[in-house]
Motif scaffolding. Structure first.
Motif, PDB file in Angstrom:
ATOM      1  N   SER A 246       1.675 -35.165  94.945  1.00 60.53           N
ATOM      2  CA  SER A 246       2.991 -35.812  94.990  1.00 60.53           C
ATOM      3  C   SER A 246       3.692 -35.634  96.327  1.00 60.53           C
ATOM      4  CB  SER A 246       3.884 -35.264  93.870  1.00 60.53           C
ATOM      5  OG  SER A 246       4.089 -33.873  94.019  1.00 60.53           O
ATOM      6  N   ASN A 247       3.345 -34.609  97.079  1.00 56.55           N
ATOM      7  CA  ASN A 247       3.969 -34.370  98.377  1.00 56.55           C
ATOM      8  C   ASN A 247       3.006 -34.595  99.538  1.00 56.55           C
ATOM      9  OD1 ASN A 247       6.733 -33.444  97.631  1.00 56.55           O
ATOM     10  ND2 ASN A 247       5.578 -31.868  96.542  1.00 56.55           N
ATOM     11  N   ALA A 248       1.988 -35.425  99.321  1.00 57.95           N
ATOM     12  CA  ALA A 248       1.058 -35.734 100.410  1.00 57.95           C
ATOM     13  C   ALA A 248       1.804 -36.407 101.556  1.00 57.95           C
ATOM     14  CB  ALA A 248      -0.060 -36.633  99.902  1.00 57.95           C
ATOM     15  N   GLY A 249       1.363 -36.144 102.753  1.00 60.66           N
ATOM     16  CA  GLY A 249       2.001 -36.692 103.942  1.00 60.66           C
ATOM     17  C   GLY A 249       2.898 -35.682 104.621  1.00 60.66           C
ATOM     18  N   ALA A 250       3.533 -36.104 105.704  1.00 66.00           N
ATOM     19  CA  ALA A 250       4.438 -35.219 106.437  1.00 66.00           C
ATOM     20  C   ALA A 250       5.626 -34.854 105.561  1.00 66.00           C
ATOM     21  CB  ALA A 250       4.901 -35.902 107.720  1.00 66.00           C
ATOM     22  N   LEU A 251       5.930 -33.570 105.503  1.00 61.57           N
ATOM     23  CA  LEU A 251       6.993 -33.065 104.624  1.00 61.57           C
ATOM     24  C   LEU A 251       8.348 -33.125 105.323  1.00 61.57           C
ATOM     25  CD1 LEU A 251       5.055 -29.915 103.425  1.00 61.57           C
ATOM     26  CD2 LEU A 251       5.609 -31.902 101.996  1.00 61.57           C
ATOM     27  N   THR A 252       9.399 -33.204 104.505  1.00 60.11           N
ATOM     28  CA  THR A 252      10.759 -33.072 105.018  1.00 60.11           C
ATOM     29  C   THR A 252      11.192 -31.632 104.792  1.00 60.11           C
ATOM     30  OG1 THR A 252      11.258 -35.380 104.489  1.00 60.11           O
ATOM     31  CG2 THR A 252      13.136 -33.899 104.851  1.00 60.11           C
ATOM     32  N   CYS A 253      11.169 -30.846 105.838  1.00 60.29           N
ATOM     33  CA  CYS A 253      11.457 -29.415 105.731  1.00 60.29           C
ATOM     34  C   CYS A 253      12.805 -29.111 106.387  1.00 60.29           C
ATOM     35  CB  CYS A 253      10.366 -28.586 106.417  1.00 60.29           C
ATOM     36  SG  CYS A 253       8.727 -28.779 105.683  1.00 60.29           S
ATOM     37  N   ARG A 254      13.573 -28.242 105.772  1.00 58.15           N
ATOM     38  CA  ARG A 254      14.868 -27.820 106.296  1.00 58.15           C
ATOM     39  C   ARG A 254      14.846 -26.322 106.514  1.00 58.15           C
ATOM     40  NH1 ARG A 254      14.961 -32.347 107.197  1.00 58.15           N
ATOM     41  NH2 ARG A 254      16.323 -33.995 106.364  1.00 58.15           N
ATOM     42  N   LEU A 255      15.368 -25.897 107.644  1.00 54.74           N
ATOM     43  CA  LEU A 255      15.383 -24.479 107.967  1.00 54.74           C
ATOM     44  C   LEU A 255      16.206 -23.717 106.925  1.00 54.74           C
ATOM     45  CD1 LEU A 255      15.901 -24.522 111.850  1.00 54.74           C
ATOM     46  CD2 LEU A 255      13.795 -24.618 110.534  1.00 54.74           C
ATOM     47  N   GLY A 256      15.656 -22.612 106.478  1.00 52.28           N
ATOM     48  CA  GLY A 256      16.344 -21.779 105.507  1.00 52.28           C
ATOM     49  C   GLY A 256      16.166 -22.212 104.073  1.00 52.28           C
ATOM     50  N   ARG A 257      15.361 -23.266 103.843  1.00 49.02           N
ATOM     51  CA  ARG A 257      15.096 -23.738 102.490  1.00 49.02           C
ATOM     52  C   ARG A 257      13.605 -23.816 102.261  1.00 49.02           C
ATOM     53  NH1 ARG A 257      19.176 -28.956 101.871  1.00 49.02           N
ATOM     54  NH2 ARG A 257      21.122 -27.897 102.496  1.00 49.02           N
ATOM     55  N   ARG A 258      13.221 -23.791 100.984  1.00 48.11           N
ATOM     56  CA  ARG A 258      11.812 -24.024 100.677  1.00 48.11           C
ATOM     57  C   ARG A 258      11.415 -25.404 101.186  1.00 48.11           C
ATOM     58  NH1 ARG A 258      11.111 -22.196  94.448  1.00 48.11           N
ATOM     59  NH2 ARG A 258       9.655 -23.938  94.580  1.00 48.11           N
ATOM     60  N   CYS A 259      10.272 -25.479 101.768  1.00 51.13           N
ATOM     61  CA  CYS A 259       9.850 -26.710 102.422  1.00 51.13           C
ATOM     62  C   CYS A 259       9.377 -27.745 101.388  1.00 51.13           C
ATOM     63  CB  CYS A 259       8.717 -26.407 103.409  1.00 51.13           C
ATOM     64  SG  CYS A 259       8.363 -27.750 104.521  1.00 51.13           S
TER      65      CYS A 259
ATOM     66  N   HIS B 224      -0.524 -30.523 111.800  1.00 48.90           N
ATOM     67  CA  HIS B 224       0.252 -30.450 110.567  1.00 48.90           C
ATOM     68  C   HIS B 224       1.625 -31.101 110.746  1.00 48.90           C
ATOM     69  CE1 HIS B 224       1.499 -28.417 106.732  1.00 48.90           C
ATOM     70  NE2 HIS B 224       2.685 -28.592 107.283  1.00 48.90           N
ATOM     71  N   GLY B 225       1.984 -31.946 109.785  1.00 49.41           N
ATOM     72  CA  GLY B 225       3.354 -32.427 109.687  1.00 49.41           C
ATOM     73  C   GLY B 225       3.767 -33.490 110.679  1.00 49.41           C
TER      74      GLY B 225
END
Length: 418
Positions: A405-418, A187-188
């Motif tokens: 729309s969000n296919a592919g590796a996501l840009t996730c930030r700690l403490g925020r919705r991914c 994943h990711g």
């Protein structure tokens, strides 16, 4: 690809071929079961449906629902504390790979070193050292990194590679091999520019290493394995396939991935003569096959393939190809044909005349066809019943833009919705 595999025990291969919805004590062969599945889809659905209900009720899918229409993302992405509950991801899969738990029951392993100097004796802290361990592991990354593998990354069972929160690329060298193992989640991760490697010694577990002949340069190669989930990865520009699954691999879900800049994206099935691939059951859902996919988006042999709510924005020859009588259930996809007037057909049957392929069960239900695209159906199976057997109901094709729309590796930030 088949020539580049390590020798494993026959018992290990048998274990990886078991499909969770079929009674392993049955005296019928897997081949016979598949023939029955084609002829009696309602029976198949009834056999599998009870285990599906038990599984989904236990996992309570949609607990953090964002109402995006994508049941995988709705299961975990709205949780601002996703980084503290990473293993919840293992409860969110759908389709035939829904029971892949990866390293859920193990400890976390933090990859801090992007190096791969010695494929036989990998350093602790490297990705190779993590994936070969015998124990279950949930593998995460300390920071952004580009990992250039000298040889194939041969995974051991019960592993999750989780790239959320950082930017991880496996690129410009060998890539991932999932061989005669079970319960893998990837994943990711960005996987691209994979190259042929081999004629070298490579370790596959703490107690075993062996000689590898030349590998083809697949992004992810799945070989004789089961309970595999490949989700939210970005794959492009590899020497061979982006994802290949062969040699009786089964119970696989390929979801939310972004495929681009590549020829011959996906191969599912070893060869027309390898009939053991009749046990193969693969769900392909919520992926985006982008404009630079040049040839087949998917080539299928023998098995059963549920293709649901994917976005095909272009192809040059065909989107779905097959041979050796695979069963293909296409539901709720969006197919945008190229401008080439000779490449409007979504489907292509190979190595069989119409007198044979007219009996192959290829169904389209609720698909959206744009710019002259069309799907040539065949066979007489009931698409809705087959969908029930894969534990995944299709959403309306009008929702494809939102779902993928969000296919592919996501840009996730700690403490925020991914």
């Amino acid at each position: 690809m088949a020539d580049s595999k390590l020798v494993f025990s026959a018992s290990a291969l048998l274990l990886t071929m078991l499909f969770v919805g079929v009674n392993s004590s049955s005296s019928r062969s897997n081949e016979t079961w598949h023939e029955d599945a084609v002829e009696h889809p309602h029976e198949v659905a009834a056999t599998v449906d009870m285990s599906i209900r038990n599984s989904t009720e236990r996992r309570k899918l949609g607990y953090f629902s964002c109402s995006t229409g994508n049941p995988i993302d709705d299961c975990w992405r709205c949780d601002r504390k996703w980084h503290l509950r990473r293993k919840r991801l293992a409860e969110c899969s759908i389709g035939f790979g829904r029971n892949a738990i990866g390293g859920r029951d193990g400890r976390y392993y933090v990859v801090s070193d992007p190096g791969d100097d010695d494929p036989v004796n990998p350093r602790p802290g490297t990705l190779r050292h993590a994936v070969i361990q015998d124990e279950p592991l949930w593998i995460v990354f300390k920071r952004d990194m580009v990992i250039t593998l000298k040889e194939e990354l041969i995974m051991n069972s019960f592993k999750t590679i989780d790239g959320r929160g950082v930017n991880v690329h496996i690129a410009n060298g060998a890539c991932i091999t999932i061989q005669f193992v079970t319960n893998i989640i990837i994943h990711g991760i960005h996987i691209h520019d994979c190259r042929p490697t081999g004629n070298a010694m490579v370790r596959s577990s703490p107690s075993h290493y062996g000689w590898r002949t030349m590998a083809d340069g697949d992004g992810i190669s799945i070989f004789g394995s089961s309970h595999i989930w490949v989700d939210h990865n970005s794959l492009s520009n590899c020497a061979d396939g982006l994802i290949d699954a062969v040699i009786a691999s089964t119970a696989i879900t390929i979801s939310n991935n972004y495929f681009t800049h590549h020829n011959e994206v996906m191969l599912l099935g070893h060869s027309d003569t390898y009939t053991r691939d009749k046990v193969m059951q693969v769900t392909i859902a919520y992926n985006h096959f982008d404009a630079e996919v040049k040839d087949r988006s998917r080539r299928c042999r023998h098995g059963y393939f549920h293709v649901v709510n994917n976005d095909y924005t272009h192809w040059e020859m065909y989107a779905i190809g097959g041979s050796a009588s695979p069963t293909i259930n296409s539901q709720g996809n969006r197919y945008l044909a190229p401008t080439n007037p000779f490449a409007k057909e979504v489907t292509k049957r190979e190595y069989a005349g119409q007198s044979k392929w007219k009996h192959w069960n290829w169904r389209s239900e609720g698909d959206l066809f744009l710019n002259g695209a069309y799907f040539r159906q065949s066979g007489g199976g009931a698409a809705s019943s087959y969908a029930r057997a894969s534990s995944l109901a299709a959403k309306s094709s009008s929702l494809i833009g939102t779902i993928t729309s969000n296919a592919g590796a996501l840009t996730c930030r700690l403490g925020r919705r991914c």
